[in-house]
Motif scaffolding. Sequence first.
Motif, mmCIF file in Angstrom:
data_model
loop_
_atom_site.group_PDB
_atom_site.id
_atom_site.type_symbol
_atom_site.label_atom_id
_atom_site.label_comp_id
_atom_site.label_asym_id
_atom_site.label_seq_id
_atom_site.Cartn_x
_atom_site.Cartn_y
_atom_site.Cartn_z
ATOM 1 N N UNK A 80 0.832 -1.205 0.000
ATOM 2 C CA UNK A 80 0.000 0.000 0.000
ATOM 3 C C UNK A 80 0.863 1.250 0.000
ATOM 4 N N UNK A 81 1.919 1.248 0.833
ATOM 5 C CA UNK A 81 2.808 2.411 0.898
ATOM 6 C C UNK A 81 3.476 2.658 -0.445
ATOM 7 N N UNK A 82 3.915 1.580 -1.103
ATOM 8 C CA UNK A 82 4.553 1.718 -2.416
ATOM 9 C C UNK A 82 3.568 2.291 -3.426
ATOM 10 N N UNK A 83 2.325 1.798 -3.399
ATOM 11 C CA UNK A 83 1.309 2.292 -4.345
ATOM 12 C C UNK A 83 1.037 3.771 -4.110
ATOM 13 N N UNK A 84 0.890 4.173 -2.841
ATOM 14 C CA UNK A 84 0.646 5.588 -2.535
ATOM 15 C C UNK A 84 1.825 6.452 -2.988
ATOM 16 N N UNK A 85 3.020 5.934 -2.790
ATOM 17 C CA UNK A 85 4.206 6.686 -3.199
ATOM 18 C C UNK A 85 4.237 6.877 -4.710
ATOM 19 N N UNK A 86 3.930 5.816 -5.453
ATOM 20 C CA UNK A 86 3.932 5.906 -6.916
ATOM 21 C C UNK A 86 2.834 6.860 -7.406
ATOM 22 N N UNK A 87 1.666 6.818 -6.755
ATOM 23 C CA UNK A 87 0.592 7.737 -7.139
ATOM 24 C C UNK A 87 1.004 9.175 -6.844
ATOM 25 N N UNK A 88 1.671 9.377 -5.691
ATOM 26 C CA UNK A 88 2.141 10.718 -5.360
ATOM 27 C C UNK A 88 3.138 11.238 -6.376
ATOM 28 N N UNK A 89 4.037 10.366 -6.833
ATOM 29 C CA UNK A 89 4.969 10.768 -7.889
ATOM 30 C C UNK A 89 4.229 11.092 -9.177
ATOM 31 N N UNK A 91 1.084 12.162 -9.653
ATOM 32 C CA UNK A 91 0.287 13.395 -9.640
ATOM 33 C C UNK A 91 1.152 14.628 -9.429
ATOM 34 N N UNK A 92 2.453 14.428 -9.173
ATOM 35 C CA UNK A 92 3.333 15.579 -9.007
ATOM 36 C C UNK A 92 3.824 16.132 -10.340
ATOM 37 N N UNK A 93 3.557 15.431 -11.442
ATOM 38 C CA UNK A 93 3.944 15.902 -12.774
ATOM 39 C C UNK A 93 2.692 16.330 -13.525
ATOM 40 N N UNK A 94 2.897 17.077 -14.593
ATOM 41 C CA UNK A 94 1.765 17.657 -15.329
ATOM 42 C C UNK A 94 0.846 16.577 -15.895
ATOM 43 N N UNK A 99 -4.359 13.822 -15.822
ATOM 44 C CA UNK A 99 -5.076 12.546 -15.784
ATOM 45 C C UNK A 99 -6.058 12.508 -14.616
ATOM 46 N N UNK A 100 -5.613 12.938 -13.437
ATOM 47 C CA UNK A 100 -6.497 12.959 -12.274
ATOM 48 C C UNK A 100 -7.628 13.961 -12.469
ATOM 49 N N UNK A 101 -7.327 15.070 -13.153
ATOM 50 C CA UNK A 101 -8.376 16.033 -13.438
ATOM 51 C C UNK A 101 -9.450 15.453 -14.346
#
Length: 239
Positions: A80-89, A91-94, A99-101
Amino acid sequence: MGPDEQQPLGRAEREEPTLGQRIEGHFQGKVLAGLMQLVPILVTVFVLAFIIGHTDGFIRPLPFVKDRPWDLPGVGLIGIIVVFYLIGLFVSVAVGRRTMGVMSFVLTKIPVVKTIFGVTEQATTILASDYNFSRVVFLEWPREGMVAIGFVTGRAFSQTGGHSLAIIYIPTVPNPTSGNMAFVNEDDLFETDLSVEDAIKLIFSGGIVLPERLAMARLPRDVEKKEREFIGRFETRPE
C-alpha cells in the motif's frame, strides 16, 4: 388547584442532585468521554486490518512474493505504501495532474457516483486543510449575541482606510464540508487559543469532544489601544 397538587418547581427551586445522581452523572460522563477517545482508535485499527488483510490476500500469492523470505503477514502494508508513493509521484507531474483532473471530471458527471465522490473529496480537503486555515476565531453569527466558531482563510486590506477585513469560513455542524463565508472587520472577531485540530474535532463531534479549556480575547475597537480586551478563560465540560 387542590392541596395535593403541586406546581412545577422553577429553576431556582429545583432540588440539588443527590449523591447517587452525581455519581451516576460522573460515571456516565467518563464512560462517554472514554468511548469518544477509543472509537477513533478502534475504527482506525479495524480499517487498517481490513485493508491489510485484503492486500495480503492479493500480494502474497504473487510469484515474486510467495514462499519468499518476505512472504509475511502484513506485507500488504508495504504494498500500500509503495502504491501511494507511486501515485504521489504520478500526480506531481503535469501528465498525472491532467489525468487525475480528467478522472475527477468523469466521476462528477455520473449520477449517484458524483454525490459520493463530491462528499468524499470535500471531506478530505477539510481534513487536510490545516495549512489553509491560519487560525480559529469566534464571531457573532448569525446574529448579535450568538457566537459561532470560524476559520480565518485570508485577509483583505483597504488601500485608503487603513483597516483590514478577515475572510472567515463558518462551518456547519457536524459536516464542516459546507458552511458560510463572511468578510468581517478584524476588531469584530474574538481571538482564541483553540487550535485548528481541536476546532475540527469539536465540529465533527457536534460539541461532544470539547477541549479542556479555551481563552477568548477581543481586539480593541479603539485604534489607539494595542492590547486585546481579555474576555475570559473557560473550562469546558459536557452536559
